[in-house]
Design a protein around this motif. Structure first.
Motif, PDB file in Angstrom:
ATOM      1  N   LEU A 106       2.642  -9.329  -2.244  1.00 21.30           N
ATOM      2  CA  LEU A 106       3.256  -9.671  -0.959  1.00 21.30           C
ATOM      3  C   LEU A 106       3.680 -11.135  -0.939  1.00 21.30           C
ATOM      4  CD1 LEU A 106       0.940  -7.851   1.627  1.00 21.30           C
ATOM      5  CD2 LEU A 106       3.275  -7.250   1.022  1.00 21.30           C
ATOM      6  N   PHE A 107       2.798 -12.009  -1.423  1.00 18.69           N
ATOM      7  CA  PHE A 107       3.146 -13.431  -1.425  1.00 18.69           C
ATOM      8  C   PHE A 107       4.299 -13.705  -2.380  1.00 18.69           C
ATOM      9  CE2 PHE A 107      -1.122 -14.211   0.462  1.00 18.69           C
ATOM     10  CZ  PHE A 107      -0.650 -14.869   1.583  1.00 18.69           C
TER      11      PHE A 107
ATOM     12  N   THR B 201       9.233 -19.715  -3.866  1.00 18.90           N
ATOM     13  CA  THR B 201       8.602 -20.722  -4.721  1.00 18.90           C
ATOM     14  C   THR B 201       7.419 -20.116  -5.472  1.00 18.90           C
ATOM     15  OG1 THR B 201       8.984 -22.092  -2.795  1.00 18.90           O
ATOM     16  CG2 THR B 201       7.930 -23.130  -4.679  1.00 18.90           C
ATOM     17  N   PHE B 202       6.562 -19.423  -4.709  1.00 19.51           N
ATOM     18  CA  PHE B 202       5.387 -18.814  -5.331  1.00 19.51           C
ATOM     19  C   PHE B 202       5.806 -17.811  -6.404  1.00 19.51           C
ATOM     20  CE2 PHE B 202       1.788 -15.717  -5.168  1.00 19.51           C
ATOM     21  CZ  PHE B 202       0.844 -16.575  -5.677  1.00 19.51           C
ATOM     22  N   ARG B 203       6.871 -17.098  -6.104  1.00 19.10           N
ATOM     23  CA  ARG B 203       7.358 -16.118  -7.053  1.00 19.10           C
ATOM     24  C   ARG B 203       7.867 -16.784  -8.326  1.00 19.10           C
ATOM     25  NH1 ARG B 203      11.123 -11.625  -5.173  1.00 19.10           N
ATOM     26  NH2 ARG B 203      11.562 -10.441  -7.025  1.00 19.10           N
TER      27      ARG B 203
ATOM     28  N   THR C 250       4.190  -3.789  -5.283  1.00 14.67           N
ATOM     29  CA  THR C 250       4.186  -4.464  -3.989  1.00 14.67           C
ATOM     30  C   THR C 250       5.348  -5.437  -3.900  1.00 14.67           C
ATOM     31  OG1 THR C 250       1.793  -4.291  -4.006  1.00 14.67           O
ATOM     32  CG2 THR C 250       2.753  -5.779  -2.403  1.00 14.67           C
ATOM     33  N   LEU C 251       5.553  -6.164  -4.986  1.00 14.73           N
ATOM     34  CA  LEU C 251       6.670  -7.107  -5.045  1.00 14.73           C
ATOM     35  C   LEU C 251       8.009  -6.395  -4.843  1.00 14.73           C
ATOM     36  CD1 LEU C 251       7.848  -9.880  -5.830  1.00 14.73           C
ATOM     37  CD2 LEU C 251       7.599  -9.222  -8.202  1.00 14.73           C
ATOM     38  N   LEU C 252       8.173  -5.283  -5.548  1.00 17.51           N
ATOM     39  CA  LEU C 252       9.412  -4.509  -5.381  1.00 17.51           C
ATOM     40  C   LEU C 252       9.528  -3.982  -3.956  1.00 17.51           C
ATOM     41  CD1 LEU C 252       9.496  -2.447  -8.699  1.00 17.51           C
ATOM     42  CD2 LEU C 252      10.810  -4.473  -8.108  1.00 17.51           C
TER      43      LEU C 252
ATOM     44  N   PHE D 108       5.258 -12.053   8.291  1.00 18.90           N
ATOM     45  CA  PHE D 108       4.410 -11.508   7.233  1.00 18.90           C
ATOM     46  C   PHE D 108       3.695 -10.226   7.670  1.00 18.90           C
ATOM     47  CE2 PHE D 108       0.502 -11.150   4.778  1.00 18.90           C
ATOM     48  CZ  PHE D 108       1.004 -11.244   3.490  1.00 18.90           C
ATOM     49  N   TRP D 109       3.067 -10.277   8.835  1.00 15.88           N
ATOM     50  CA  TRP D 109       2.253  -9.138   9.262  1.00 15.88           C
ATOM     51  C   TRP D 109       3.075  -7.981   9.812  1.00 15.88           C
ATOM     52  CZ3 TRP D 109      -2.285  -8.617   7.398  1.00 15.88           C
ATOM     53  CH2 TRP D 109      -3.065  -9.743   7.116  1.00 15.88           C
ATOM     54  N   HIS D 110       4.226  -8.305  10.439  1.00 16.91           N
ATOM     55  CA  HIS D 110       4.973  -7.248  11.120  1.00 16.91           C
ATOM     56  C   HIS D 110       6.199  -6.756  10.365  1.00 16.91           C
ATOM     57  CE1 HIS D 110       2.597  -7.529  14.808  1.00 16.91           C
ATOM     58  NE2 HIS D 110       2.541  -8.818  14.562  1.00 16.91           N
ATOM     59  N   VAL D 111       6.629  -7.511   9.353  1.00  8.50           N
ATOM     60  CA  VAL D 111       7.793  -7.057   8.588  1.00  8.50           C
ATOM     61  C   VAL D 111       7.446  -6.876   7.112  1.00  8.50           C
ATOM     62  CG1 VAL D 111      10.179  -7.539   7.935  1.00  8.50           C
ATOM     63  CG2 VAL D 111       9.366  -8.214  10.189  1.00  8.50           C
ATOM     64  N   VAL D 112       6.934  -7.940   6.478  1.00  8.08           N
ATOM     65  CA  VAL D 112       6.697  -7.884   5.037  1.00  8.08           C
ATOM     66  C   VAL D 112       5.680  -6.799   4.684  1.00  8.08           C
ATOM     67  CG1 VAL D 112       5.864  -9.176   3.049  1.00  8.08           C
ATOM     68  CG2 VAL D 112       7.301 -10.305   4.726  1.00  8.08           C
ATOM     69  N   LEU D 113       4.530  -6.835   5.342  1.00  6.58           N
ATOM     70  CA  LEU D 113       3.477  -5.871   4.999  1.00  6.58           C
ATOM     71  C   LEU D 113       3.861  -4.418   5.302  1.00  6.58           C
ATOM     72  CD1 LEU D 113       0.618  -5.237   3.982  1.00  6.58           C
ATOM     73  CD2 LEU D 113      -0.227  -5.742   6.260  1.00  6.58           C
ATOM     74  N   PRO D 114       4.239  -4.091   6.546  1.00  5.94           N
ATOM     75  CA  PRO D 114       4.581  -2.678   6.794  1.00  5.94           C
ATOM     76  C   PRO D 114       5.831  -2.230   6.052  1.00  5.94           C
ATOM     77  CG  PRO D 114       5.019  -4.002   8.756  1.00  5.94           C
ATOM     78  CD  PRO D 114       4.317  -4.892   7.790  1.00  5.94           C
TER      79      PRO D 114
END
Ligand SMILES: Nc1ncnc2c1ncn2[C@@H]1O[C@H](COP(=O)(O)OP(=O)(O)O)[C@@H](O)[C@H]1O
Ligand SMILES: [Mg+2]
Lengths: 296, 279
Positions: A119-120, A126-128, A177-179, A203-209
């Motif tokens: 997810l990160f 940058t992290f990627r 997860t990345l994909l 993060f919580w409402h778009v990326v994760l779900p």
């Protein structure tokens, strides 16, 4: 007395959609009326008959040394097994238990590290940029190539085995997860921005779900590769477990026990991936319901 | 609810130019475009596919930068020479071309989301309010459904409700009814008109359906083919509140005829230039 009362307590009005227990009955009933369960039984029966014919029936040379289905099943349900292992012996239970426990530990670690990591990586460019090259170089190394390293690094049987299963599972989970994050339509991020989201909300409402469907596809594959590497590791260095059971009975020419362990692995593996699927459906009702409307 | 009179939501677009990837492929999408939109106006943007309509909307919404020019909202600069990209904010709500309700949230959760994350309302309050305004839009029975479970018309309506709960200054709509059949479309039109009569929110509405534009708008801005500038502005003086009977009036037909020439000319140019749209 109200004549309607009796029918009302028995089943809800036919116009209302069923809920709770009635929904379960409805689904079970609907399931039995489709061809799926019959085809499944037919498929298994066909497989068993073929196995029997090749082996105990026609005695093909290829299957000379392999025990037939009758022999395996007899041994399996015997209270006094010839080779020492059956449904009723403790050793068999221990092997299943030990393997399942190792899978549970490995899968839990891999998931709780892999999902946040993926997810990160998907969320922060940058992290990627930092981490993706590392992931992509480590990932192609076959898990068997890690065996010596694991044995050198960790002592005992337990840790290296769990380490290998975790590692294999971790790569799959992280990548999927990345994909999953990549697959999220840009307009959801834009909508979230318009609606006044701060980064943590995104993060919580778009990326994760949004990544969830890919995450669960990944978890199903990941539990599969966890079993794969676990058994490989148990075969090479182990004290208990289904992989050890296969290797050990092979060494001692107990082929019946070996086949038993293989079939057990198939069954337990299927069960774990069904559990992951079930958890996924529970967590993604939005998707289940939308797909159901499309008749899937 | 009584009809509001608009005091907010004036958009001023001044000499805006947008060039995608200036050092690379260098696509000029908007060229020196200026447009003044009054508070509470329904401004319809019509133009051939790929002419730069979405580009202009994205600049107002703060989804991407502009190359030169300025955009103001109620006298405050959104973007300009020192600030190429506008901040995104709940004063300008976008309804997207392909719909962007979060599929993993129920209609109710979608609508309640904005006020909750902005910290304007508590969870409970936001959900109550969301239920109320969904009910006003005729969606009370669907509030617990996921977007994937309702028709495209309903989810589009819910998306507008999700925008309006934030009391925006401007509603930016990008071809919201594009993929709908004519009957659903006419229902959507009436419900949008009803919302407008109630809220008098400024509306910036992109379409390539000229009749839709004249039926809904106070002004119809016909854009040239890429790079977009304003080619012709048609004032629509049909009185509000409007309903579908307008569609068969002489006044309506004359307006369509007036605008059609300009649109057709640009459509031919766009076709011959082989323009294609990305989004
Ligand atoms: N990110 C981009 N990079 C390069 N060119 C783009 C990009 N987005 C859009 N364009 C081009 O800009 C032009 C205008 O696009 P757009 O604003 O989406 O048109 P419209 O919404 O009017 O159909 C098109 O020619 C399109 O190909
Ligand atoms: Mg567009």
């Amino acid at each position: 007395m109200n004549p309607n009362k009796a029918t009302k307590t028995e089943s809800p009005s036919s116009l209302e959609p069923p809920t709770g227990f009635w929904l379960f009955l409805y689904r079970a009933n609907k399931g039995v009326r489709t061809s799926t369960p019959y085809l499944m039984f037919f498929g298994i029966a066909l497989w068993l008959v073929t196995y029997y014919l090749f082996n105990e029936g026609w005695k093909l040379p290829l299957f000379n040394k392999i025990p037939g289905p009758v022999e395996v099943i007899t041994e399996w349900i015997s209270r006094d097994p010839i080779f020492g292992m059956s449904l009723f012996t403790e050793a068999y239970h221990t092997n299943i238990y030990v393997s399942c426990q190792r899978i549970l530990i490995a899968f839990s670690i891999a998931t709780s590290v892999g999902v946040p990591l993926g997810l990160f990586m998907g969320w922060s460019k940058t992290f990627r940029d930092y981490t993706f090259p590392i992931l992509e170089t480590l990932r192609p190394i076959p898990i068997l190539a890690w065996v010596p390293l694991a044995i050198i690094m960790f002592s005992g049987f337990e840790t290296p085995i769990i380490f290998l299963a975790t590692l294999a599972s971790l790569f799959v989970t992280t990548l999927n997860t990345l994909l999953g994050v990549d697959s999220i339509d840009e307009s959801y991020f834009r909508a979230a921005g318009c609606l006044g989201s701060k980064p943590r909300h995104v993060f919580w409402h778009v990326v994760l779900p949004g990544a969830m469907p890919f995450i669960f596809t990944g978890l199903q594959i990941s539990v599969g590769v966890a079993w794969f590497s676990l058994v490989a590791a148990e075969m090479i260095s182990g004290d208990f477990g289904l992989g050890y059971m296969i290797m050990d009975s092979y060494m001692q020419n107990k082929y019946v026990t070996m086949v038993m362990a293989m079939i057990t692995l198939g069954f337990v593996g299927w069960l774990t991936s069904a559990m992951v699927r079930f958890a996924g459906d529970r967590m993604m009702q939005w998707r289940v319901r939308a797909l159901a409307l499309e008749g899937r | 609810m009584q009809a509001a009179t608009a005091t907010k939501g004036a958009i001023s677009i001044r000499n805006v130019t947008k060039i995608y990837d200036p050092e690379g492929v260098n696509v000029m999408a908007v060229d020196d475009c200026s447009l003044e939109i009054a508070p509470g106006e329904v401004c319809m943007i019509v133009g051939p596919s790929g002419c730069g309509k979405t580009t202009l909307l994205n600049a107002i919404a703060g989804f991407h930068s502009i190359t030169s020019g300025e955009i103001y909202l109620d006298g405050e600069m959104l973007c300009g020479p020192d600030k190429p990209i506008a901040d995104q904010g709940a004063d300008r709500m976008v309804v997207f071309q392909n719909g962007a309700l979060f599929p993993w949230k129920t209609l109710l959760e979608n609508v309640a989301y904005g006020p909750i994350v902005q910290g304007i309302m508590g969870k409970k309050e936001a959900r109550d309010k969301a239920q109320d305004i969904l009910a006003e839009a005729g969606l009370a029975d669907f509030s617990m459904k996921f977007p994937g479970e309702v028709s495209s018309g309903m989810s589009r309506r819910a998306e507008i409700v999700r925008a309006l709960i934030n009391d925006p200054k401007v509603l930016l709509l990008d071809e919201p009814y594009r993929a709908m059949d004519a009957l659903t479309k006419s229902i959507m039109h009436e419900s949008l008109l009803e919302v407008y009569d109630r809220t008098k929110v400024t509306i910036f509405f992109i379409t390539h359906d000229l009749e839709e534009a004249i039926f809904l708008g106070d002004r119809v801005v016909v854009m040239t083919t890429r790079p977009a500038k304003t080619k012709k502005i048609v004032n629509v003086a049909i009185k509000r509140p409007r309903d579908y009977t307008v569609l068969s009036s002489e006044e309506f037909r004359l307006l369509v005829a007036e605008a059609k020439g300009a649109v057709h000319e640009e459509a031919i140019k766009a076709f011959e230039a082989g323009e294609r749209e990305l989004a």
